[in-house]
Design a protein around this motif. Structure first.
Motif, PDB file in Angstrom:
ATOM      1  N   MET A  88       7.987  14.550  83.872  1.00 35.92           N
ATOM      2  CA  MET A  88       8.572  13.911  82.691  1.00 35.92           C
ATOM      3  C   MET A  88       8.439  12.381  82.777  1.00 35.92           C
ATOM      4  SD  MET A  88      11.787  16.415  82.021  1.00 35.92           S
ATOM      5  CE  MET A  88      11.496  18.149  81.683  1.00 35.92           C
ATOM      6  N   GLU A 133       5.985  10.893  84.438  1.00 37.86           N
ATOM      7  CA  GLU A 133       4.536  10.722  84.214  1.00 37.86           C
ATOM      8  C   GLU A 133       4.213  10.687  82.718  1.00 37.86           C
ATOM      9  OE1 GLU A 133       1.410  13.870  85.258  1.00 37.86           O
ATOM     10  OE2 GLU A 133       2.380  13.418  87.168  1.00 37.86           O
ATOM     11  N   HIS A 169      20.914  33.274  77.118  1.00 32.21           N
ATOM     12  CA  HIS A 169      19.589  33.617  77.642  1.00 32.21           C
ATOM     13  C   HIS A 169      18.581  32.505  77.386  1.00 32.21           C
ATOM     14  CE1 HIS A 169      15.868  36.422  77.483  1.00 32.21           C
ATOM     15  NE2 HIS A 169      16.018  35.901  78.673  1.00 32.21           N
ATOM     16  N   ASN A 213      11.705  30.719  79.973  1.00 28.41           N
ATOM     17  CA  ASN A 213      10.929  30.082  81.024  1.00 28.41           C
ATOM     18  C   ASN A 213       9.724  29.314  80.459  1.00 28.41           C
ATOM     19  OD1 ASN A 213       9.922  29.531  83.608  1.00 28.41           O
ATOM     20  ND2 ASN A 213       8.701  31.397  83.620  1.00 28.41           N
ATOM     21  N   GLN A 222      13.023  24.006  81.114  1.00 25.62           N
ATOM     22  CA  GLN A 222      12.856  22.564  80.858  1.00 25.62           C
ATOM     23  C   GLN A 222      12.065  22.317  79.572  1.00 25.62           C
ATOM     24  OE1 GLN A 222      12.069  24.150  83.696  1.00 25.62           O
ATOM     25  NE2 GLN A 222      12.635  22.981  85.506  1.00 25.62           N
ATOM     26  N   ASN A 233      12.743  39.369  74.258  1.00 23.63           N
ATOM     27  CA  ASN A 233      12.211  40.332  75.236  1.00 23.63           C
ATOM     28  C   ASN A 233      11.937  41.701  74.626  1.00 23.63           C
ATOM     29  OD1 ASN A 233      11.934  38.637  77.373  1.00 23.63           O
ATOM     30  ND2 ASN A 233      13.894  39.145  78.321  1.00 23.63           N
ATOM     31  N   PHE A 291       8.455  40.790  73.692  1.00 21.01           N
ATOM     32  CA  PHE A 291       7.575  40.369  74.784  1.00 21.01           C
ATOM     33  C   PHE A 291       7.309  41.466  75.832  1.00 21.01           C
ATOM     34  CE2 PHE A 291       7.754  38.023  79.080  1.00 21.01           C
ATOM     35  CZ  PHE A 291       6.383  37.987  79.201  1.00 21.01           C
ATOM     36  N   PRO A 304       0.713  30.750  72.713  1.00 23.36           N
ATOM     37  CA  PRO A 304       0.246  29.600  73.507  1.00 23.36           C
ATOM     38  C   PRO A 304      -0.467  30.008  74.793  1.00 23.36           C
ATOM     39  CG  PRO A 304       2.612  29.868  73.744  1.00 23.36           C
ATOM     40  CD  PRO A 304       2.174  30.898  72.755  1.00 23.36           C
ATOM     41  N   MET A 305      -0.212  31.235  75.252  1.00 20.27           N
ATOM     42  CA  MET A 305      -0.842  31.754  76.475  1.00 20.27           C
ATOM     43  C   MET A 305      -1.311  33.168  76.195  1.00 20.27           C
ATOM     44  SD  MET A 305       1.978  30.950  79.439  1.00 20.27           S
ATOM     45  CE  MET A 305       1.995  29.404  80.315  1.00 20.27           C
ATOM     46  N   TYR A 327       2.958  34.259  84.729  1.00 20.36           N
ATOM     47  CA  TYR A 327       3.756  33.036  84.718  1.00 20.36           C
ATOM     48  C   TYR A 327       5.248  33.382  84.807  1.00 20.36           C
ATOM     49  CZ  TYR A 327       5.596  28.593  82.983  1.00 20.36           C
ATOM     50  OH  TYR A 327       6.292  27.439  82.846  1.00 20.36           O
ATOM     51  N   VAL A 379      10.254  39.944  87.458  1.00 23.50           N
ATOM     52  CA  VAL A 379      11.111  39.804  86.264  1.00 23.50           C
ATOM     53  C   VAL A 379      10.713  40.844  85.216  1.00 23.50           C
ATOM     54  CG1 VAL A 379      11.748  38.237  84.373  1.00 23.50           C
ATOM     55  CG2 VAL A 379      11.506  37.349  86.700  1.00 23.50           C
ATOM     56  N   TYR A 391       1.847  25.341  88.959  1.00 20.96           N
ATOM     57  CA  TYR A 391       1.515  25.617  87.552  1.00 20.96           C
ATOM     58  C   TYR A 391      -0.003  25.596  87.339  1.00 20.96           C
ATOM     59  CZ  TYR A 391       1.736  25.057  82.462  1.00 20.96           C
ATOM     60  OH  TYR A 391       1.602  25.224  81.108  1.00 20.96           O
ATOM     61  N   GLY A 405      11.089  30.455  71.630  1.00 19.72           N
ATOM     62  CA  GLY A 405      11.205  31.124  72.936  1.00 19.72           C
ATOM     63  C   GLY A 405       9.876  31.528  73.527  1.00 19.72           C
ATOM     64  N   MET A 406       8.867  31.754  72.687  1.00 16.90           N
ATOM     65  CA  MET A 406       7.545  32.147  73.200  1.00 16.90           C
ATOM     66  C   MET A 406       6.457  31.182  72.757  1.00 16.90           C
ATOM     67  SD  MET A 406       7.340  36.269  72.933  1.00 16.90           S
ATOM     68  CE  MET A 406       5.970  36.434  74.075  1.00 16.90           C
TER      69      MET A 406
HETATM   70  N1  3HC Z   1       8.756  20.801  83.699  1.00 17.12           N
HETATM   71  C1  3HC Z   1       8.046  19.751  83.254  1.00 17.12           C
HETATM   72  N2  3HC Z   1       6.754  19.844  82.869  1.00 17.12           N
HETATM   73  C2  3HC Z   1       6.173  21.069  82.972  1.00 17.12           C
HETATM   74  C3  3HC Z   1       6.857  22.205  83.409  1.00 17.12           C
HETATM   75  C4  3HC Z   1       8.209  22.056  83.805  1.00 17.12           C
HETATM   76  N3  3HC Z   1       8.932  23.068  84.266  1.00 17.12           N
HETATM   77  N4  3HC Z   1       6.010  23.267  83.376  1.00 17.12           N
HETATM   78  C5  3HC Z   1       4.830  22.814  82.906  1.00 17.12           C
HETATM   79  N5  3HC Z   1       4.910  21.489  82.667  1.00 17.12           N
HETATM   80  C6  3HC Z   1       3.871  20.581  82.215  1.00 17.12           C
HETATM   81  C7  3HC Z   1       2.483  20.980  82.695  1.00 17.12           C
HETATM   82  O1  3HC Z   1       2.276  20.627  84.043  1.00 17.12           O
HETATM   83  C8  3HC Z   1       1.586  20.228  81.748  1.00 17.12           C
HETATM   84  O2  3HC Z   1       1.432  18.919  82.236  1.00 17.12           O
HETATM   85  P1  3HC Z   1      -0.040  18.231  82.360  1.00 17.12           P
HETATM   86  O3  3HC Z   1      -0.396  17.940  80.930  1.00 17.12           O
HETATM   87  O4  3HC Z   1       0.206  17.005  83.162  1.00 17.12           O
HETATM   88  O5  3HC Z   1      -0.931  19.221  83.011  1.00 17.12           O
HETATM   89  C9  3HC Z   1       2.422  20.174  80.456  1.00 17.12           C
HETATM   90  O6  3HC Z   1       3.754  20.632  80.810  1.00 17.12           O
HETATM   91  C10 3HC Z   1       1.920  21.053  79.320  1.00 17.12           C
HETATM   92  O7  3HC Z   1       1.360  22.217  79.806  1.00 17.12           O
HETATM   93  P2  3HC Z   1      -0.004  22.798  79.234  1.00 17.12           P
HETATM   94  O8  3HC Z   1      -1.035  21.757  79.123  1.00 17.12           O
HETATM   95  O9  3HC Z   1      -0.339  23.961  80.079  1.00 17.12           O
HETATM   96  O10 3HC Z   1       0.325  23.086  77.730  1.00 17.12           O
HETATM   97  P3  3HC Z   1       1.052  24.006  76.759  1.00 17.12           P
HETATM   98  O11 3HC Z   1       0.993  23.233  75.520  1.00 17.12           O
HETATM   99  O12 3HC Z   1       0.491  25.413  76.718  1.00 17.12           O
HETATM  100  O13 3HC Z   1       2.605  24.121  77.192  1.00 17.12           O
HETATM  101  C11 3HC Z   1       4.058  25.926  77.804  1.00 17.12           C
HETATM  102  C12 3HC Z   1       3.041  24.896  78.277  1.00 17.12           C
HETATM  103  C13 3HC Z   1       5.265  25.213  77.186  1.00 17.12           C
HETATM  104  C14 3HC Z   1       4.524  26.694  79.037  1.00 17.12           C
HETATM  105  C15 3HC Z   1       3.395  26.843  76.716  1.00 17.12           C
HETATM  106  O14 3HC Z   1       2.189  27.364  77.219  1.00 17.12           O
HETATM  107  C16 3HC Z   1       4.255  28.004  76.294  1.00 17.12           C
HETATM  108  O15 3HC Z   1       5.105  27.877  75.427  1.00 17.12           O
HETATM  109  N6  3HC Z   1       4.003  29.202  76.882  1.00 17.12           N
HETATM  110  C17 3HC Z   1       4.759  30.389  76.585  1.00 17.12           C
HETATM  111  C18 3HC Z   1       5.945  30.460  77.480  1.00 17.12           C
HETATM  112  C19 3HC Z   1       6.845  31.627  77.117  1.00 17.12           C
HETATM  113  O16 3HC Z   1       6.537  32.491  76.336  1.00 17.12           O
HETATM  114  N7  3HC Z   1       8.022  31.652  77.769  1.00 17.12           N
HETATM  115  C20 3HC Z   1       8.964  32.717  77.576  1.00 17.12           C
HETATM  116  C21 3HC Z   1       8.677  33.874  78.461  1.00 17.12           C
HETATM  117  S1  3HC Z   1       9.853  35.160  78.243  1.00 17.12           S
HETATM  118  C22 3HC Z   1      11.212  34.624  79.057  1.00 17.12           C
HETATM  119  O17 3HC Z   1      11.269  33.581  79.657  1.00 17.12           O
HETATM  120  C23 3HC Z   1      12.395  35.507  79.007  1.00 17.12           C
HETATM  121  C24 3HC Z   1      12.689  36.124  80.320  1.00 17.12           C
HETATM  122  O18 3HC Z   1      13.931  36.779  80.201  1.00 17.12           O
HETATM  123  C25 3HC Z   1      11.644  37.114  80.770  1.00 17.12           C
END
Ligand code: 3HC
Length: 386
Positions: A59, A61, A147, A150, A153, A198, A201, A233-234, A242, A247, A294, A341-342
């Motif tokens: 952050m 950076e 809830h 992930n 942050q 979920n 997902f 996004p992924m 990830y 989980v 990551y 959330g996703m």
């Molecule tokens: N803190 C700070 N920065 C972080 C970080 C964290 N924890 N995790 C990743 N970053 C940074 C990365 O390092 C990257 O930095 P960089 O530009 O210097 O490399 C930057 O964030 C952005 O990452 P990406 O370039 O990979 O870009 P995206 O635009 O794809 O953003 C994401 C990343 C927000 C994770 C996005 O891909 C996303 O939304 N993915 C889907 C995640 C999702 O669906 N989560 C929910 C899962 S279900 C759940 O959690 C429920 C549980 O109960 C199972």
């Protein structure tokens, strides 16, 4: 933050320092709270504090924080092993221990015998019934599901799930707390398996594994199509790695035991879990990784053009439709939850419209004829009104 019957929240204790726990501790400290992060071993806490430091550095950076501010946030988080010390003076407890009801029973028994009367309880459970967990404690009216997603942050959503005895003032407190930590809460009106996100997902991970077998498609073909044609996004295997196969597996078991109709389990998920191939954190899950940091999978539009993701869309839309039909959330809240959330870049039902609702229903009917009632299309899709 206070209401006539609730104390103001200053001190937060987060139980469990894993992926979710350390992130929740960080966002709480970023909002100005004093935070205690508790785990059962110092080595777990050391790892968690290292991750928090990494995230705060990212952050800095990206100029979202100054170094001074990041240091101040870090110093507000106190890692503690001793449970009594961890709970002393806590206004709000957020439990984020692994998803296993027997473990939760043990944890809440220990918490109840060590916490102050004033402490409010929230669980970051992703799937376990809130009402049942609340009943394990001495304060079911002051217990709620919070809830996070992930990585906590970065993901702006928190699902707020009241149990059957939760005091409405507790719901207000939870909504306000989410906003204070910079998140957007969505109220999950019914305590159903998988809550909102979920429910969409977790079954999708299983479906993606079936698509590999049934369509003889590769992981990167499927993931590229999910990313570039369904506006995720992924990729879905990428997201499963990830999130962690531990989980996903535990959520599957809990969701399936609560409601067998919600999921059609593919054996590969359990197998990966048993082999301890848990995804990014162990260096191998569906994909292989260079380290435990990551890392993203290389997905392309060229590969996306070689796979038709209608079946995946159909399964996601069918579970989403079930939530609306059953009054768990409105269509607007559903889309908000999936976006926040996703990270969906386009509304799920707008993608259904683009692919043709009749094609989605047709895909579900064909799957139902071959594989059974899990795929039966929801009336919301059958009677699609756009
Ligand atoms: N803190 C700070 N920065 C972080 C970080 C964290 N924890 N995790 C990743 N970053 C940074 C990365 O390092 C990257 O930095 P960089 O530009 O210097 O490399 C930057 O964030 C952005 O990452 P990406 O370039 O990979 O870009 P995206 O635009 O794809 O953003 C994401 C990343 C927000 C994770 C996005 O891909 C996303 O939304 N993915 C889907 C995640 C999702 O669906 N989560 C929910 C899962 S279900 C759940 O959690 C429920 C549980 O109960 C199972």
């Amino acid at each position: 933050m206070s209401s006539p019957s609730f104390p103001s929240i200053n001190k937060i204790t987060v139980l469990g320092s894993g992926v979710m726990g350390h992130g929740i501790a960080q966002v709480s400290a970023m909002a100005g709270y004093q935070v205690v992060l508790r785990d059962i071993e110092q080595s777990f806490l050391d790892k968690a504090m290292e991750k928090i430091r990494w995230s705060l550095n990212k952050m800095v950076e990206k100029q979202k924080l100054t170094q001074e501010k990041a240091d101040e946030i870090f110093s507000r988080i106190k890692p503690v092993v001793d449970i009594k010390q961890a709970l002393a003076g806590a206004d709000l407890l957020i439990e984020a221990v692994p998803e296993d009801m027997n473990l939760k029973k043990k944890v809440y028994a220990e918490v109840d015998s060590n916490s102050d009367q004033k402490t409010l309880y929230a669980s970051n459970t992703s799937t376990l019934p809130i009402t049942e967990m609340a009943a394990l404690t001495s304060r079911p009216t002051r217990f709620i599901g919070l809830h996070f997603f992930n990585p906590p942050q970065l993901m702006p959503l928190v699902e707020v799930i009241p149990g059957s005895k939760t005091d409405p003032a507790m719901v207000d407190m939870a909504m306000e707390f989410c906003r204070k930590v910079g998140k957007q809460p969505v109220l999950c009106k019914k305590d159903v398996a998988g809550f909102i996100v979920n429910r969409v997902f977790i079954p999708l991970v299983h479906e993606a594994a079936y698509c590999m077998d049934r369509d003889n498609a590769s992981m990167t073909q499927i993931d590229s199509a999910v990313k570039f044609r369904l506006s995720f996004p992924m990729g879905i295997f990428e997201l499963a790695d990830y999130t962690g196969l531990d989980v996903i597996h535990k959520a599957t078991v809990e969701m399936h035991s609560r409601d067998s109709k919600v999921i059609y389990p593919h054996p590969r998920i359990k197998q990966l879990f048993e082999e301890k191939n848990l995804g990014q954190k162990t260096g191998k899950g569906f994909y292989e990784y260079k380290g435990n940091k990551y890392e993203r999978i290389n997905l392309t539009e060229e590969q996306a053009a070689t796979y038709d993701p209608t079946k995946l869309l159909a399964v996601a839309a069918n579970n989403a439709a079930w939530l609306v039909t059953n009054g768990v959330c409105s269509r607007e809240e559903l889309e908000k939850a999936l976006k926040l959330g996703m990270g969906l870049k386009k509304e799920l039902f707008a993608t259904v419209q683009e692919f043709g609702p009749q094609n989605v229903v047709k895909a579900l009917r064909e799957l139902a004829a071959k594989y059974g009632s899990f795929y039966e299309p929801d009336p919301y899709l059958v009677n699609w009104r756009g």
